[in-house]
Enzyme design. Structure first.
Site, PDB file in Angstrom:
ATOM      1  N   ARG A 150      35.830 -50.010 -78.928  1.00 61.82           N
ATOM      2  CA  ARG A 150      34.590 -50.751 -79.191  1.00 61.82           C
ATOM      3  C   ARG A 150      33.346 -49.974 -78.764  1.00 61.82           C
ATOM      4  O   ARG A 150      32.268 -50.150 -79.338  1.00 61.82           O
ATOM      5  CB  ARG A 150      34.650 -52.125 -78.515  1.00 61.82           C
ATOM      6  CG  ARG A 150      35.541 -53.095 -79.263  1.00 61.82           C
ATOM      7  CD  ARG A 150      35.728 -54.385 -78.497  1.00 61.82           C
ATOM      8  NE  ARG A 150      36.918 -54.381 -77.690  1.00 61.82           N
ATOM      9  CZ  ARG A 150      37.172 -55.247 -76.716  1.00 61.82           C
ATOM     10  NH1 ARG A 150      36.294 -56.169 -76.420  1.00 61.82           N
ATOM     11  NH2 ARG A 150      38.298 -55.172 -76.036  1.00 61.82           N
ATOM     12  N   GLU A 159      41.643 -55.123 -66.998  1.00 58.57           N
ATOM     13  CA  GLU A 159      41.744 -56.556 -66.687  1.00 58.57           C
ATOM     14  C   GLU A 159      43.120 -57.063 -67.114  1.00 58.57           C
ATOM     15  O   GLU A 159      43.704 -57.910 -66.476  1.00 58.57           O
ATOM     16  CB  GLU A 159      40.636 -57.340 -67.400  1.00 58.57           C
ATOM     17  CG  GLU A 159      40.535 -58.776 -66.927  1.00 58.57           C
ATOM     18  CD  GLU A 159      39.523 -59.608 -67.700  1.00 58.57           C
ATOM     19  OE1 GLU A 159      38.969 -59.119 -68.693  1.00 58.57           O
ATOM     20  OE2 GLU A 159      39.323 -60.765 -67.315  1.00 58.57           O
TER      21      GLU A 159
HETATM   22  O1  LIG Z   1      36.019 -52.836 -67.348  1.00 60.08           O
HETATM   23  P1  LIG Z   1      37.460 -52.768 -67.818  1.00 60.08           P
HETATM   24  O2  LIG Z   1      38.363 -53.667 -67.046  1.00 60.08           O
HETATM   25  O3  LIG Z   1      37.953 -51.377 -67.886  1.00 60.08           O
HETATM   26  O4  LIG Z   1      37.507 -53.385 -69.283  1.00 60.08           O
HETATM   27  C1  LIG Z   1      36.583 -53.065 -70.287  1.00 60.08           C
HETATM   28  C2  LIG Z   1      37.225 -52.305 -71.383  1.00 60.08           C
HETATM   29  O5  LIG Z   1      38.262 -53.083 -71.981  1.00 60.08           O
HETATM   30  C3  LIG Z   1      38.035 -53.157 -73.378  1.00 60.08           C
HETATM   31  O6  LIG Z   1      38.650 -52.122 -74.044  1.00 60.08           O
HETATM   32  P2  LIG Z   1      40.179 -52.102 -74.477  1.00 60.08           P
HETATM   33  O7  LIG Z   1      40.879 -51.112 -73.593  1.00 60.08           O
HETATM   34  O8  LIG Z   1      40.706 -53.491 -74.526  1.00 60.08           O
HETATM   35  O9  LIG Z   1      40.139 -51.412 -75.882  1.00 60.08           O
HETATM   36  P3  LIG Z   1      39.449 -51.716 -77.291  1.00 60.08           P
HETATM   37  O10 LIG Z   1      37.980 -51.405 -77.146  1.00 60.08           O
HETATM   38  O11 LIG Z   1      40.138 -50.750 -78.160  1.00 60.08           O
HETATM   39  O12 LIG Z   1      39.690 -53.157 -77.680  1.00 60.08           O
HETATM   40  C4  LIG Z   1      36.541 -53.024 -73.517  1.00 60.08           C
HETATM   41  O13 LIG Z   1      36.175 -52.595 -74.824  1.00 60.08           O
HETATM   42  C5  LIG Z   1      36.201 -52.011 -72.455  1.00 60.08           C
HETATM   43  O14 LIG Z   1      36.385 -50.676 -72.921  1.00 60.08           O
HETATM   44  N1  LIG Z   2      37.425 -60.539 -70.939  1.00 60.68           N
HETATM   45  C1  LIG Z   2      37.269 -59.567 -71.849  1.00 60.68           C
HETATM   46  N2  LIG Z   2      36.694 -59.831 -73.037  1.00 60.68           N
HETATM   47  C2  LIG Z   2      36.545 -58.846 -73.959  1.00 60.68           C
HETATM   48  N3  LIG Z   2      36.945 -57.584 -73.750  1.00 60.68           N
HETATM   49  C3  LIG Z   2      37.507 -57.291 -72.581  1.00 60.68           C
HETATM   50  N4  LIG Z   2      37.974 -56.120 -72.067  1.00 60.68           N
HETATM   51  C4  LIG Z   2      38.440 -56.378 -70.837  1.00 60.68           C
HETATM   52  N5  LIG Z   2      38.285 -57.647 -70.501  1.00 60.68           N
HETATM   53  C5  LIG Z   2      37.704 -58.249 -71.581  1.00 60.68           C
END
Ligand SMILES: O=P(O)(O)OC[C@H]1O[C@H](OP(=O)(O)OP(=O)(O)O)[C@H](O)[C@@H]1O
Ligand SMILES: Nc1ncnc2[nH]cnc12
Length: 182
Positions: A69, A106
């Site tokens: 993202r 998370e």
């Molecule tokens: O602060 P954190 O606990 O590290 O979480 C935040 C991260 O988690 C999500 O990515 P995700 O790894 O789910 O990948 P995506 O963007 O491909 O959905 C979001 O886009 C952040 O990059």
């Molecule tokens: N609560 C949340 N919502 C959307 N993206 C996330 N990436 C990690 N935690 C998330």
């Protein structure tokens, strides 16, 4: 008095939806894509991010985006500002000489990687959609430090304040988010 910038942030906030128990029970998922299906909101968010970088990080040389993202915002910012765009990707997606860092999310854990071609001293701003535990941004900070980059800060659209992600990011790194949720 409320500035146009603050009004824009409030408008953006009103467009972002949350989904309980996704992708796992107990997680409230904040869905940036729910806001981006509307063209005016895309433009609003892009303008807010561009203004934030110009005001807070005026001398940055490259935008580093986190898969996946974060890529939405790293390329659009880099293209608008005429800066380099550098990806931090999940394990096994980048060719060449790679630096890796394992971290907790998370929900789950992951490994992030960067190509070891960042010029030492390059002033980088790390961008992502959301700060939860801060593990992903912390990993990106470590990767860039290993490459010898100069880190201007971290910028996210959303911050989940109760998860205290900022405390996971090394001291001295400037962290800014547009929208904060408790
Ligand atoms: O602060 P954190 O606990 O590290 O979480 C935040 C991260 O988690 C999500 O990515 P995700 O790894 O789910 O990948 P995506 O963007 O491909 O959905 C979001 O886009 C952040 O990059
Ligand atoms: N609560 C949340 N919502 C959307 N993206 C996330 N990436 C990690 N935690 C998330």
């Amino acid at each position: 008095m409320t500035s146009d910038y603050e009004k824009g942030v409030e408008e953006l906030k009103s467009k972002i939806k949350s989904f309980p128990d996704f992708p796992k029970k107990g997680i409230l998922f904040w869905d940036i894509f729910s806001a981006l299906s509307d063209g005016n909101t895309c433009r609003l968010l892009q303008n807010l991010l561009v203004q934030t970088v110009r005001d807070r990080y005026p001398d940055v040389e490259a935008i580093v985006g986190l898969e996946s993202r974060g890529f939405l915002f790293s390329f659009s910012l880099a293209a608008e500002l005429g800066l380099g765009c550098i990806p931090v990707r999940k394990k096994g997606k980048l060719p060449g000489d790679i630096v890796s860092y394992k971290y907790d999310l998370e929900y789950g854990s992951d490994i992030l990687e960067i190509q070891n071609t960042v010029r030492p001293g390059l002033k980088c701003l790390i961008v992502d959609d959301l700060i939860a535990t801060g593990g992903s941004l912390n990993a990106a900070v470590h990767l860039l430090k290993t490459c010898g980059a100069n880190i201007a800060g971290c910028l996210a659209v959303i911050e989940l304040v109760s998860l205290k992600g900022r405390s996971n990011i090394p001291d001295g790194i400037n962290v800014h988010s547009l929208i904060k949720y408790d």
